[in-house]
Write a protein that holds these residues in place. Structure first.
Motif, PDB file in Angstrom:
ATOM      1  N   ASP A 140       0.830  -1.210   0.000  1.00  9.90           N
ATOM      2  CA  ASP A 140       0.000   0.000   0.000  1.00  9.90           C
ATOM      3  C   ASP A 140       0.861   1.255   0.000  1.00  9.90           C
ATOM      4  OD1 ASP A 140      -2.260  -1.626   0.047  1.00  9.90           O
ATOM      5  OD2 ASP A 140      -2.417  -1.547   2.237  1.00  9.90           O
ATOM      6  N   PHE A 141       1.964   1.204   0.742  1.00 14.92           N
ATOM      7  CA  PHE A 141       2.885   2.339   0.776  1.00 14.92           C
ATOM      8  C   PHE A 141       3.510   2.546  -0.603  1.00 14.92           C
ATOM      9  CE2 PHE A 141       7.125   4.183   1.607  1.00 14.92           C
ATOM     10  CZ  PHE A 141       6.726   5.374   2.201  1.00 14.92           C
ATOM     11  N   VAL A 142       3.967   1.468  -1.233  1.00 11.66           N
ATOM     12  CA  VAL A 142       4.576   1.577  -2.561  1.00 11.66           C
ATOM     13  C   VAL A 142       3.568   2.104  -3.569  1.00 11.66           C
ATOM     14  CG1 VAL A 142       5.583   0.252  -4.478  1.00 11.66           C
ATOM     15  CG2 VAL A 142       6.384  -0.125  -2.139  1.00 11.66           C
ATOM     16  N   ASP A 143       2.319   1.691  -3.468  1.00 13.02           N
ATOM     17  CA  ASP A 143       1.293   2.214  -4.370  1.00 13.02           C
ATOM     18  C   ASP A 143       1.106   3.720  -4.167  1.00 13.02           C
ATOM     19  OD1 ASP A 143      -0.672   1.686  -6.454  1.00 13.02           O
ATOM     20  OD2 ASP A 143      -2.143   2.247  -4.910  1.00 13.02           O
ATOM     21  N   THR A 144       1.196   4.172  -2.934  1.00 10.96           N
ATOM     22  CA  THR A 144       1.111   5.609  -2.651  1.00 10.96           C
ATOM     23  C   THR A 144       2.301   6.337  -3.267  1.00 10.96           C
ATOM     24  OG1 THR A 144      -0.154   5.246  -0.635  1.00 10.96           O
ATOM     25  CG2 THR A 144       1.033   7.325  -0.798  1.00 10.96           C
ATOM     26  N   VAL A 145       3.474   5.750  -3.180  1.00 10.79           N
ATOM     27  CA  VAL A 145       4.663   6.338  -3.811  1.00 10.79           C
ATOM     28  C   VAL A 145       4.469   6.391  -5.320  1.00 10.79           C
ATOM     29  CG1 VAL A 145       7.129   6.024  -4.259  1.00 10.79           C
ATOM     30  CG2 VAL A 145       6.223   5.634  -1.950  1.00 10.79           C
TER      31      VAL A 145
END
Length: 130
Positions: free
Chosen positions: A22-27
Motif C-alpha cells: 500500500d505504501f509503494v502504491d502511494t509512492v
C-alpha cells in the motif's frame, strides 16, 4: 509534502503498521516520475548482465526533479522501492540514480560509483542549484 496519502492509509497508519504494498502504491501515484524511472532501471538491470544501470538524463522539469529528490531522500521511500523492485539504489546528483543488484554494496563497481572521487568527477556547473 512528499506523498499524497489517502485517508484510508492514514487511518491504518494511525492504528499500527501498514502493508508495504500500500505504501509503494502511494509512492507510485504520488511520485510517478521517480517510480517510473526506478522501475525502468530495475527492468533494464534484470534484463541484462551489467553490474548496474543508471540514468544520466536530467528530468524534464523541476517538478520531476523534486519527485526524484524526495523519493531518494526518504529512507522509507527509498527502502520500499529497493525491496519492491529487488535492487539497491545509489544516487550521485540531482538526477543520476543507479540500480545495482542486491548485495552489490561490497562490490568494486558500487564502491567506485559511490566514492568521493566519483561524486566530484560527476559534477558540473549546471548541477549547482539542482
Amino acid at each position: 509534502m512528499s506523498l499524497d496519502v489517502s485517508p484510508q492509509l492514514l487511518a491504518e497508519a494511525e492504528q499500527g503498521p501498514v502493508r508495504e504494498e500500500d505504501f509503494v502504491d502511494t509512492v507510485r501515484t504520488s511520485l510517478p516520475y521517480a517510480y517510473d524511472l526506478i522501475a525502468s532501471l530495475a527492468t533494464e538491470l534484470k534484463s541484462g548482465t551489467a553490474d548496474f544501470t543508471d540514468n544520466q538524463t536530467p528530468p524534464p522539469s523541476e517538478k520531476e526533479r523534486g519527485q526524484l529528490l524526495r523519493a531518494l531522500a526518504s529512507d522509507a521511500i527509498r527502502g520500499s522501492l529497493e525491496r519492491h523492485f529487488g535492487v539497491t539504489l545509489a544516487f550521485q546528483n540531482c538526477h543520476r540514480v543507479a540500480a545495482f543488484r542486491p548485495g552489490a554494496e561490497t562490490s568494486e563497481t558500487y564502491t567506485r560509483f559511490t566514492s568521493l572521487r566519483s561524486q566530484i568527477l560527476n559534477q558540473s556547473p549546471e548541477f549547482r542549484d539542482c
